[in-house]
Write a protein that holds these residues in place. Structure first.
Motif, PDB file in Angstrom:
ATOM      1  N   GLN A  13       0.831  -1.200   0.000  1.00 34.10           N
ATOM      2  CA  GLN A  13       0.000   0.000   0.000  1.00 34.10           C
ATOM      3  C   GLN A  13       0.868   1.254   0.000  1.00 34.10           C
ATOM      4  O   GLN A  13       2.003   1.233   0.527  1.00 34.10           O
ATOM      5  CB  GLN A  13      -0.911   0.016   1.223  1.00 34.10           C
ATOM      6  N   ALA A  14       0.367   2.293  -0.581  1.00 29.64           N
ATOM      7  CA  ALA A  14       1.070   3.572  -0.549  1.00 29.64           C
ATOM      8  C   ALA A  14       1.375   3.944   0.906  1.00 29.64           C
ATOM      9  O   ALA A  14       0.533   3.757   1.788  1.00 29.64           O
ATOM     10  CB  ALA A  14       0.234   4.654  -1.209  1.00 29.64           C
ATOM     11  N   GLY A  15       2.583   4.430   1.112  1.00 26.45           N
ATOM     12  CA  GLY A  15       3.021   4.752   2.462  1.00 26.45           C
ATOM     13  C   GLY A  15       3.730   3.608   3.163  1.00 26.45           C
ATOM     14  O   GLY A  15       4.291   3.799   4.248  1.00 26.45           O
ATOM     15  N   GLY A  16       3.730   2.427   2.533  1.00 24.35           N
ATOM     16  CA  GLY A  16       4.355   1.256   3.137  1.00 24.35           C
ATOM     17  C   GLY A  16       5.868   1.333   3.155  1.00 24.35           C
ATOM     18  O   GLY A  16       6.481   2.200   2.513  1.00 24.35           O
ATOM     19  N   SER A  17       6.481   0.379   3.871  1.00 20.28           N
ATOM     20  CA  SER A  17       7.936   0.401   4.086  1.00 20.28           C
ATOM     21  C   SER A  17       8.547  -0.989   3.944  1.00 20.28           C
ATOM     22  O   SER A  17       9.060  -1.557   4.907  1.00 20.28           O
ATOM     23  CB  SER A  17       8.250   0.973   5.477  1.00 20.28           C
ATOM     24  N   ARG A  66      13.921   8.823   1.372  1.00 17.18           N
ATOM     25  CA  ARG A  66      12.919   7.771   1.537  1.00 17.18           C
ATOM     26  C   ARG A  66      13.524   6.375   1.530  1.00 17.18           C
ATOM     27  O   ARG A  66      13.021   5.479   2.211  1.00 17.18           O
ATOM     28  CB  ARG A  66      11.855   7.857   0.434  1.00 17.18           C
ATOM     29  N   ASN A  83      10.810   3.490   2.261  1.00 15.71           N
ATOM     30  CA  ASN A  83       9.793   4.083   3.134  1.00 15.71           C
ATOM     31  C   ASN A  83       8.902   5.023   2.331  1.00 15.71           C
ATOM     32  O   ASN A  83       9.296   5.511   1.264  1.00 15.71           O
ATOM     33  CB  ASN A  83      10.464   4.859   4.275  1.00 15.71           C
ATOM     34  N   SER A  84       7.730   5.262   2.864  1.00 16.64           N
ATOM     35  CA  SER A  84       6.803   6.228   2.252  1.00 16.64           C
ATOM     36  C   SER A  84       6.611   5.952   0.759  1.00 16.64           C
ATOM     37  O   SER A  84       6.720   6.859  -0.083  1.00 16.64           O
ATOM     38  CB  SER A  84       7.317   7.654   2.459  1.00 16.64           C
ATOM     39  N   LYS A  86       5.241   5.349  -2.930  1.00 16.82           N
ATOM     40  CA  LYS A  86       4.249   6.021  -3.754  1.00 16.82           C
ATOM     41  C   LYS A  86       3.908   5.107  -4.942  1.00 16.82           C
ATOM     42  O   LYS A  86       4.728   4.255  -5.321  1.00 16.82           O
ATOM     43  CB  LYS A  86       4.823   7.330  -4.286  1.00 16.82           C
ATOM     44  N   SER A 119      -2.549   2.658  -4.547  1.00 14.66           N
ATOM     45  CA  SER A 119      -2.928   3.951  -3.942  1.00 14.66           C
ATOM     46  C   SER A 119      -4.149   3.796  -3.057  1.00 14.66           C
ATOM     47  O   SER A 119      -4.819   2.778  -3.034  1.00 14.66           O
ATOM     48  CB  SER A 119      -3.198   4.969  -5.047  1.00 14.66           C
TER      49      SER A 119
END
Length: 119
Positions: A13-17, A66, A83-84, A86, A119
């Motif tokens: 998912q967007a924002g995943g790491s 990131r 990280n983070s 997109k 997203s």
């Protein structure tokens, strides 16, 4: 026989790491500079991050702040901590090991791991 094997990809998912490891065998790992590249559909392969034998690092502008590249010479593994994430980070991620010895250049690539960011 030299092998580089990436793993850790998948749907994120967007924002995943996620962290991508690349395990190497068949080479003197500590003597190679290591790189992560990526290739998105319809685009050329691009350098994301690099780490030298002395652990100096360089990043593409899109990765700065990131992503973090690191290496564990004891485990013959290079990592890409992302990280983070997109949606535009969606790509196949490849690791590469490179060494220049006198006038000869040795370059090895992994088979890649797909990272898809929703997203």
């Amino acid at each position: 026989q030299v092998r580089l094997v990436e793993s850790g990809g998948g749907l994120v998912q967007a924002g995943g790491s996620p962290r991508l490891p690349c395990a190497a065998s068949g080479l003197t790992f500590s003597t190679y500079a290591l790189h992560w590249y990526r290739q998105a559909p319809g685009k050329e392969r691009e350098l994301v991050a690099a780490i030298s034998t002395g652990r100096n690092t360089n990043y593409a502008d899109s990765a700065k702040g990131r992503f973090t590249i690191s290496r564990d010479n004891a485990k013959n593994t290079v990592y890409l901590q992302m990280n983070s994430l997109k949606p535009e980070d969606t790509a196949v991620y490849y690791c590469k090991a490179g060494q220049r010895l006198y006038s000869l250049e040795y370059v090895y690539w992994g088979q890649g791991t797909q990272v898809t960011v929703s997203s």
